[in-house]
Motif scaffolding. Structure first.
Motif, PDB file in Angstrom:
ATOM      1  N   VAL A 238       0.835  -1.206   0.000  1.00  0.00           N
ATOM      2  CA  VAL A 238       0.000   0.000   0.000  1.00  0.00           C
ATOM      3  C   VAL A 238       0.868   1.254   0.000  1.00  0.00           C
ATOM      4  O   VAL A 238       0.565   2.234  -0.701  1.00  0.00           O
ATOM      5  CB  VAL A 238      -0.955  -0.015   1.205  1.00  0.00           C
ATOM      6  N   GLN A 239       1.950   1.248   0.751  1.00  0.00           N
ATOM      7  CA  GLN A 239       2.846   2.410   0.766  1.00  0.00           C
ATOM      8  C   GLN A 239       3.439   2.660  -0.620  1.00  0.00           C
ATOM      9  O   GLN A 239       3.623   3.808  -1.037  1.00  0.00           O
ATOM     10  CB  GLN A 239       3.965   2.208   1.793  1.00  0.00           C
ATOM     11  N   CYS A 240       3.718   1.585  -1.353  1.00  0.00           N
ATOM     12  CA  CYS A 240       4.215   1.725  -2.727  1.00  0.00           C
ATOM     13  C   CYS A 240       3.165   2.407  -3.604  1.00  0.00           C
ATOM     14  O   CYS A 240       3.493   3.300  -4.398  1.00  0.00           O
ATOM     15  CB  CYS A 240       4.571   0.347  -3.294  1.00  0.00           C
ATOM     16  N   VAL A 241       1.910   2.006  -3.451  1.00  0.00           N
ATOM     17  CA  VAL A 241       0.830   2.607  -4.244  1.00  0.00           C
ATOM     18  C   VAL A 241       0.671   4.087  -3.915  1.00  0.00           C
ATOM     19  O   VAL A 241       0.556   4.932  -4.818  1.00  0.00           O
ATOM     20  CB  VAL A 241      -0.496   1.865  -4.000  1.00  0.00           C
ATOM     21  N   GLU A 303      12.147   0.761  -2.799  1.00  0.00           N
ATOM     22  CA  GLU A 303      12.244   1.562  -1.572  1.00  0.00           C
ATOM     23  C   GLU A 303      11.214   1.163  -0.530  1.00  0.00           C
ATOM     24  O   GLU A 303      11.392   1.441   0.662  1.00  0.00           O
ATOM     25  CB  GLU A 303      12.084   3.037  -1.916  1.00  0.00           C
ATOM     26  N   THR A 304      10.110   0.530  -0.954  1.00  0.00           N
ATOM     27  CA  THR A 304       9.053   0.133  -0.017  1.00  0.00           C
ATOM     28  C   THR A 304       9.023  -1.383   0.209  1.00  0.00           C
ATOM     29  O   THR A 304       8.016  -1.924   0.657  1.00  0.00           O
ATOM     30  CB  THR A 304       7.680   0.614  -0.521  1.00  0.00           C
ATOM     31  N   GLY A 305      10.128  -2.045  -0.086  1.00  0.00           N
ATOM     32  CA  GLY A 305      10.235  -3.480   0.232  1.00  0.00           C
ATOM     33  C   GLY A 305       9.842  -4.415  -0.878  1.00  0.00           C
ATOM     34  O   GLY A 305       9.764  -5.633  -0.664  1.00  0.00           O
ATOM     35  N   GLY A 306       9.583  -3.904  -2.068  1.00  0.00           N
ATOM     36  CA  GLY A 306       9.175  -4.759  -3.174  1.00  0.00           C
ATOM     37  C   GLY A 306      10.265  -5.719  -3.614  1.00  0.00           C
ATOM     38  O   GLY A 306      11.455  -5.391  -3.577  1.00  0.00           O
ATOM     39  N   GLN A 307       9.862  -6.900  -4.019  1.00  0.00           N
ATOM     40  CA  GLN A 307      10.792  -7.954  -4.426  1.00  0.00           C
ATOM     41  C   GLN A 307      10.293  -8.600  -5.720  1.00  0.00           C
ATOM     42  O   GLN A 307       9.095  -8.620  -5.995  1.00  0.00           O
ATOM     43  CB  GLN A 307      10.897  -9.033  -3.335  1.00  0.00           C
TER      44      GLN A 307
END
Length: 465
Positions: A238-241, A303-307
Motif C-alpha cells: 500500500v505504501q508503494c501505491v 524503496e518500499t520493500g518490493g521484491q
C-alpha cells in the motif's frame, strides 16, 4: 436478510402482458429462479414473470402495464451484481435486457459509441478494436453496459480512465410512466438544464430503466506493459501505491492481492505466483513513456520493500495475469468449499488507505472468518472477501459485524461505503451514516418524484417506509 414479500399479481395483468408480448413473456419456474438471484448471499427470490425485451418499445409496453396495475418492475442485465440489486423481493416483472444487444453506432471521430443496454463491455471492445479504440471500464465480470451505467461501475482501469460516471455521455431511459427520454446530446459539454445523465447513472433502476447508452471511447495506447511485484506485507504494498499516486505517475492499473488471495488465484488459475502480498501494475502510453513510468515505479517498489519485479509485455501473458485477478472472487470461494463470498467495497482518500487497511487487518486477525483482500488500490478502493456459510447464523452475524466495522472506519475517514458495487439492499443502512438524514430525505424525494407508485426496483438504495 431480505425475504420475498410479494404483492399479489393478478391473472388479468399476466394475460395482458402475454397478449402484448407473446412468447417473450415467461412464467416458467426455472427462468424465474434464474432471474431471482445474483452473486450476493441472498436466497433466491423469483419474480412472477420474466420479459425478454428486444427494444425500447418492449420496455415501454411492460412499464406502462406495470404502472397501470401497480406491479413492480426490475431491470436485469447479466445478473453479476453482489449487493442484491436485481432481486425482486416484492415480486413483479423482471425485464431481461440481454437480447437488446445491438451496437447502434460507433463515431470514431467523436470517440463515442451508442449501444443498447444489453451490449456487454467485451462485445463493445471486440467491435472497436480494429478502429484503434477501446472502452476502458472493466469491472471484471462481462457485465452489460446498461447494468454498468445503472450501478456506476468502475474496475481495474479507473485510476487512469475514471468510472462509468466519467464515461457515460448520454442515456435513453424509460420512466415509471412509460415515457422515453434522452438525457443529453453527444456534445462534449453542455450547460443546458439539470444533468439528468448524472442522476440516472448509479440509480440502479430505481428512477428509470436504461435502454441505450452513449459512452466515451479511448484511443488504444501504443505501448502497454504489465508487471507484478511481491511485498513482505500488505502495508508495504500500500505504501508503494500511495507513493506512486502522489508522485503523479499515470499508472493505468494497480491492483493488490494479499497472501490468501494469491494462494487462491494460484490454485484456481494454475499460476505459480509467489505466495505473499502482490501488486499488479499496468502502464499505458508511448513505448518510451511506458518505459519511464515502469522504471520509476520499480524504484518506488524497491524503496518500499518490493521484491521480484517481473514483467509481462506479451499480450497473452498480460491477459492471463488480468484474467486471474478478475477471477479472484471465485478463486477465493474455493478456499472454503460450499461457502458464499461476501465482498466489502469501501473507498477512502488515498492518504488514509494504509491506515484503513492496517486497522482492517488487525480486526480480521481476531476473527475466525476466512477472508482474502483484493482491490483497486490506486483509487483507494479495496475489498475484503469474507467466506461464510450462509446457513450458519453465527458466521453471518460475525460477517455483518466485520463488514459494518470496515464501512464505519471508511466513512469516518471521509470515505464511502461503496466505491463501485453500488447500494442494492445490503448497503442501505450505511447511507445514513455516510450522507445524513437530510441528504437521504432529498434522495427519497427524488425517488417519489420520478417513481410516485414505487414500482421501479422497489426497496433498493433508499427505503421509503
Amino acid at each position: 436478510m431480505n425475504t420475498c414479500t410479494r404483492r399479489p399479481v393478478s391473472n388479468i395483468f399476466l394475460d395482458a402482458l402475454t397478449s402484448a408480448l407473446g412468447d417473450r413473456v415467461s412464467t416458467a419456474l426455472a427462468v424465474r429462479e434464474h432471474h431471482g438471484r445474483d452473486e450476493s448471499m441472498y436466497a433466491t427470490c423469483p419474480p412472477d414473470a420474466v420479459v425478454f425485451a428486444r427494444s425500447t418499445d418492449d420496455v415501454v409496453t411492460v412499464v406502462k402495464l406495470c404502472n397501470e396495475h401497480d406491479v413492480p418492475v426490475i431491470a436485469f442485465g447479466a445478473g453479476s451484481s453482489i449487493e442484491g440489486h436485481v432481486l425482486p423481493f416484492s415480486g413483479g416483472v423482471t425485464i431481461d435486457l440481454s437480447e437488446m444487444n445491438h451496437i447502434v453506432a460507433v463515431n470514431p471521430e467523436d470517440l463515442t459509441a451508442t449501444v443498447q443496454a444489453g451490449v456487454t463491455r467485451k462485445q463493445l471492445n471486440h467491435e472497436t478494436r480494429n478502429m484503434g479504440l477501446f472502452f476502458p471500464i472493466d469491472p471484471g465480470a462481462d457485465a452489460t453496459i446498461g447494468g454498468m451505467a445503472a450501478t456506476r461501475a468502475s474496475g481495474t482501469n479507473a485510476v487512469r480512465y475514471g468510472t462509468m460516471r466519467d464515461n457515460v455521455v448520454s442515456l435513453t431511459v424509460v420512466t415509471a410512466e412509460g415515457k422515453v427520454i434522452r438525457t443529453s446530446s453527444r456534445a462534449k459539454k453542455s450547460s443546458a438544464g439539470y444533468d439528468l445523465t448524472a442522476i440516472f447513472v448509479g440509480s440502479e433502476g430505481t428512477l428509470g430503466i436504461i435502454t441505450e447508452v452513449t459512452v466515451k471511447l479511448h484511443v488504444q495506447p501504443e505501448g502497454i506493459s504489465a508487471a507484478i511485484c511481491s511485498f513482505p506485507t500488505v502495508q508495504d504494498a500500500v505504501q508503494c501505491v500511495i507513493a506512486t499516486i502522489q508522485m503523479g505517475i499515470p499508472v493505468a492499473r494497480v491492483e493488490i492481492m494479499d497472501t490468501a488471495a494469491v494462494k487462491a488465484v494460484n490454485q484456481y488459475s494454475h499460476l505459480d505466483l509467489k505466495e505473499s502480498p502482490v501488486l499488479l501494475f499496468e502502464f499505458h502510453g508511448t513505448p518510451d513513456g511506458v518505459t519511464e513510468q515502469s522504471s520509476m515505479v520499480q524504484e518506488i517498489a524497491k524503496e518500499t520493500g518490493g521484491q521480484d519485479f517481473n514483467w509481462a509485455t506479451q499480450t497473452e501473458d498480460r491477459n492471463k495475469l488480468w484474467t486471474a485477478r478478475h477471477n479472484a472472487f471465485f478463486a477465493s470461494m474455493q478456499l472454503k468449499p460450499g461457502c458464499r463470498g461476501v465482498s466489502t467495497d469501501v473507498c477512502v482518500p488515498i492518504s488514509r488507505l494504509a491506515e484503513s487497511i492496517d486497522v482492517t487487518i488487525d480486526e480480521l486477525a481476531k476473527s475466525s472468518i476466512a477472508y482474502t483482500i483484493v482491490g483497486h488500490v490506486g483509487d483507494g478502493n479495496y475489498h475484503v472477501i469474507l467466506l461464510i456459510d450462509p446457513k450458519n447464523a453465527e458466521e453471518v452475524a460475525e460477517m455483518e459485524r466485520i463488514n459494518h466495522g470496515i464501512v464505519q472506519r471508511a466513512i469516518a475517514m471521509d470515505g464511502t461505503c461503496t466505491g463501485e458495487h453500488g447500494v442494492g439492499v445490503h448497503k442501505i443502512p450505511f447511507l445514513v451514516e455516510e450522507h445524513g438524514e437530510n441528504a437521504l430525505d432529498m434522495m427519497r424525494a427524488l425517488k417519489r418524484a420520478f417513481d410516485p407508485k414505487n414500482i421501479l426496483n422497489p426497496g433498493k438504495i433508499v427505503s421509503l417506509n
